[in-house]
Design a protein around this motif. Structure first.
Motif, PDB file in Angstrom:
ATOM      1  N   ARG A 105       0.967  -1.137   0.080  1.00 42.40           N
ATOM      2  CA  ARG A 105      -0.075  -0.179  -0.028  1.00 42.40           C
ATOM      3  C   ARG A 105       0.965   1.386   0.106  1.00 42.40           C
ATOM      4  O   ARG A 105       0.831   2.317  -0.932  1.00 42.40           O
ATOM      5  CB  ARG A 105      -1.043  -0.046   1.099  1.00 42.40           C
TER       6      ARG A 105
ATOM      7  N   GLU B 296      -9.686   5.146  -8.764  1.00 43.71           N
ATOM      8  CA  GLU B 296     -10.526   4.330  -8.700  1.00 43.71           C
ATOM      9  C   GLU B 296     -10.282   2.934  -9.356  1.00 43.71           C
ATOM     10  O   GLU B 296     -10.702   2.084  -9.200  1.00 43.71           O
ATOM     11  CB  GLU B 296     -11.746   4.789  -9.453  1.00 43.71           C
TER      12      GLU B 296
ATOM     13  N   ILE C 227      -7.116   1.001  -7.029  1.00 41.95           N
ATOM     14  CA  ILE C 227      -7.452   0.440  -5.693  1.00 41.95           C
ATOM     15  C   ILE C 227      -8.023  -1.191  -6.322  1.00 41.95           C
ATOM     16  O   ILE C 227      -7.851  -1.966  -5.152  1.00 41.95           O
ATOM     17  CB  ILE C 227      -8.689   1.058  -4.998  1.00 41.95           C
ATOM     18  N   PHE C 228      -7.848  -1.304  -7.569  1.00 45.84           N
ATOM     19  CA  PHE C 228      -8.139  -2.824  -7.671  1.00 45.84           C
ATOM     20  C   PHE C 228      -6.949  -3.390  -8.362  1.00 45.84           C
ATOM     21  O   PHE C 228      -7.005  -4.636  -8.640  1.00 45.84           O
ATOM     22  CB  PHE C 228      -9.527  -2.770  -9.060  1.00 45.84           C
ATOM     23  N   THR C 229      -6.043  -2.483  -8.812  1.00 42.41           N
ATOM     24  CA  THR C 229      -5.008  -3.082  -9.672  1.00 42.41           C
ATOM     25  C   THR C 229      -4.020  -3.675  -8.810  1.00 42.41           C
ATOM     26  O   THR C 229      -3.586  -5.007  -8.967  1.00 42.41           O
ATOM     27  CB  THR C 229      -4.316  -2.029 -10.706  1.00 42.41           C
TER      28      THR C 229
ATOM     29  N   PRO D 119      -4.126  -4.487  -5.668  1.00 45.61           N
ATOM     30  CA  PRO D 119      -4.516  -5.661  -4.881  1.00 45.61           C
ATOM     31  C   PRO D 119      -4.569  -7.054  -5.439  1.00 45.61           C
ATOM     32  O   PRO D 119      -4.331  -8.122  -4.820  1.00 45.61           O
ATOM     33  CB  PRO D 119      -6.165  -5.316  -4.463  1.00 45.61           C
TER      34      PRO D 119
ATOM     35  N   SER E 218      -7.400 -10.552  -2.347  1.00 43.94           N
ATOM     36  CA  SER E 218      -7.422  -9.243  -3.342  1.00 43.94           C
ATOM     37  C   SER E 218      -8.531  -8.486  -3.109  1.00 43.94           C
ATOM     38  O   SER E 218      -8.512  -7.011  -3.107  1.00 43.94           O
ATOM     39  CB  SER E 218      -7.689 -10.276  -4.614  1.00 43.94           C
ATOM     40  N   LEU E 219      -9.593  -9.018  -2.689  1.00 44.08           N
ATOM     41  CA  LEU E 219     -10.962  -8.240  -2.116  1.00 44.08           C
ATOM     42  C   LEU E 219     -10.492  -7.387  -0.823  1.00 44.08           C
ATOM     43  O   LEU E 219     -10.943  -6.229  -0.960  1.00 44.08           O
ATOM     44  CB  LEU E 219     -12.133  -9.327  -1.799  1.00 44.08           C
TER      45      LEU E 219
ATOM     46  N   ALA F  95      -8.283  -4.405  -1.899  1.00 44.62           N
ATOM     47  CA  ALA F  95      -9.128  -3.198  -2.609  1.00 44.62           C
ATOM     48  C   ALA F  95      -9.413  -2.533  -1.442  1.00 44.62           C
ATOM     49  O   ALA F  95      -9.353  -1.123  -1.654  1.00 44.62           O
ATOM     50  CB  ALA F  95     -10.073  -3.858  -3.463  1.00 44.62           C
ATOM     51  N   TYR F  96     -10.174  -3.054  -0.543  1.00 42.45           N
ATOM     52  CA  TYR F  96     -10.593  -2.391   0.764  1.00 42.45           C
ATOM     53  C   TYR F  96      -9.450  -1.399   1.462  1.00 42.45           C
ATOM     54  O   TYR F  96      -9.790  -0.224   1.635  1.00 42.45           O
ATOM     55  CB  TYR F  96     -11.275  -3.136   1.750  1.00 42.45           C
TER      56      TYR F  96
ATOM     57  N   TYR G 236      -8.109   1.256  -0.837  1.00 43.69           N
ATOM     58  CA  TYR G 236      -9.322   2.463  -0.672  1.00 43.69           C
ATOM     59  C   TYR G 236      -9.225   2.906   0.724  1.00 43.69           C
ATOM     60  O   TYR G 236      -9.063   4.377   0.491  1.00 43.69           O
ATOM     61  CB  TYR G 236     -10.538   1.784  -0.715  1.00 43.69           C
TER      62      TYR G 236
END
Length: 292
Positions: free
Chosen positions: A155, A169, A172-174, A176, A212-213, A216-217, A220
Motif C-alpha cells: 500500500r 478508482e 485500488i483494484f490493480t 490488490p 484481493s478483495l 482493494a478495501y 481504498y
C-alpha cells in the motif's frame, strides 16, 4: 503531444513493472533461507522477520527511484508513504470502527460463545492472555509483522507508483491483484505439508480471492485517508478475526442463529452505507491522493 504520450506510456510501464518487482522481491525474501522447517517453526519465523524488515527498509528508496519529479512535487516523500500527523487519530479509529461493523456477525458469534471475555483480560489485573500472545511468534507474525510489512510494501510503497498512471478508482483494484497473487506462495508450503496439488490450488485460489478483495478495501482506505495507519489497523483487526466461519452458525441455538445471520446482513449493509462518508478525505486532511 506524441512525444508526451510516449513518455506517459513509458512512465506507466515502468511504474507497473516496479510494482511487480516489489511483489516478487517481497515473496522471494521469505525463501532466501534454505530450510526444511515449517513456516510456523520459530527459526523460520525469526528469519522471515529479518527478511521482510530488510524489504521494508529498501522499499521506500525503491519507490522514490521510480517516482517522477511531477509526483514528488505534489508532496513530501513521507506524505506519499502515508506518514502524516494531521488526521492520524481519525485514521486510526474510524477505519477500525468501519471494519468492526463489517464483522458484526462474527463479533456476535464471539459474544454469544463467550470468547469476547478474552478482550476484558486486557483491562484486568492479570492480562496473562495478552502477555502470552506477545511472546508467541506465530501470533506476532499474524497480527503484527505480516500486516505491518504487507501494508507498507503493497500500500504505502506501491500505491503511489500506480497513481502515476492510473486513476485512484482503478489503482485500488490493480494493486490488490498483485497482493492476492503474492499469497500463492502458500500453495508450495501446503503441498510440502501434505496437500495434493489440486487441493492446494483450490485453497490458494480462495486465498487469492479474499486477499484481493481485502487488498482493494485496504487500498481504498489508504487513498481516501492518506494515512498508512488506516489500512494497518484494518488489516490487524481482520487477521485477528480471521475469515468468517459460517460453518459454526448451526452450533448455536435457533434464536441465536437468527440473530447472527441478521447481524451478518446488517453489518454488511451498514458497512456499504458508511464506507464513503466515514472515509471522506476532508476528515483526515487528505489533499494528496483523493479529491474531496
Amino acid at each position: 503531444m506524441e512525444l508526451l504520450a510516449i513518455f506517459d506510456h513509458s512512465t506507466c510501464i515502468f511504474s507497473i513493472l516496479a510494482c511487480i518487482l516489489l511483489t516478487i522481491s517481497y515473496v522471494a525474501s521469505l525463501y532466501i533461507w534454505r530450510t526444511n522447517l515449517s513456516r510456523d517453526h520459530p527459526s523460520t519465523i525469526k528469519r522471515r522477520f529479518f527478511s521482510v524488515s530488510c524489504m521494508m527498509l529498501l522499499a521506500p528508496f525503491f519507490m522514490k527511484y521510480f517516482l517522477t519529479k511531477e509526483t514528488l512535487s505534489k508532496g513530501e516523500l513521507l506524505e506519499h508513504l502515508g506518514l502524516r500527523t494531521s488526521g492520524w487519530i481519525q485514521a486510526t479509529l474510524l477505519p477500525l470502527f468501519l471494519t468492526a461493523i463489517l464483522f458484526l456477525g462474527p463479533l456476535t458469534m464471539q459474544f454469544l460463545s463467550g470468547i469476547w471475555k478474552l478482550y476484558t483480560k486486557f483491562f484486568s489485573t492479570e492480562p496473562l492472555y495478552w502477555l502470552a500472545s506477545w511472546q508467541d511468534l506465530v501470533w506476532l507474525r499474524n497480527h503484527i509483522m505480516a500486516p505491518l510489512s504487507e501494508e507498507w510494501v503493497f500500500r504505502a510503497c506501491m500505491m503511489p507508483l500506480l497513481l502515476q498512471c492510473l486513476k485512484a478508482e482503478v489503482a485500488i483494484f490493480t494493486g490488490p491483484l498483485l497482493f492476492g497473487t503474492a499469497h500463492f506462495h502458500h500453495m508450495f508450503e501446503q503441498m510440502k505439508s501434505g496437500y495434493d496439488f489440486k487441493t492446494a490450488l483450490m485453497v490458494s485460489s480462495f486465498q487469492f480471492t479474499y486477499t484481493s478483495l481485502f487488498g482493494a478495501y485496504s487500498a481504498y482506505l489508504f487513498l481516501r485517508t492518506g494515512h498508512f495507519v488506516a489500512p494497518l489497523v484494518a488489516h490487524i483487526f481482520c487477521n485477528h478475526m480471521g475469515f468468517p466461519n459460517f460453518g459454526e452458525i448451526p452450533q448455536f441455538q435457533p434464536l441465536q442463529r437468527i440473530l447472527i445471520i441478521c447481524n451478518f446482513i446488517i453489518g454488511f449493509i451498514l458497512w456499504c452505507l458508511l464506507l464513503t462518508p466515514l472515509t471522506t478525505p476532508g476528515i483526515y486532511d487528505n489533499r494528496l491522493y483523493w479529491e474531496t
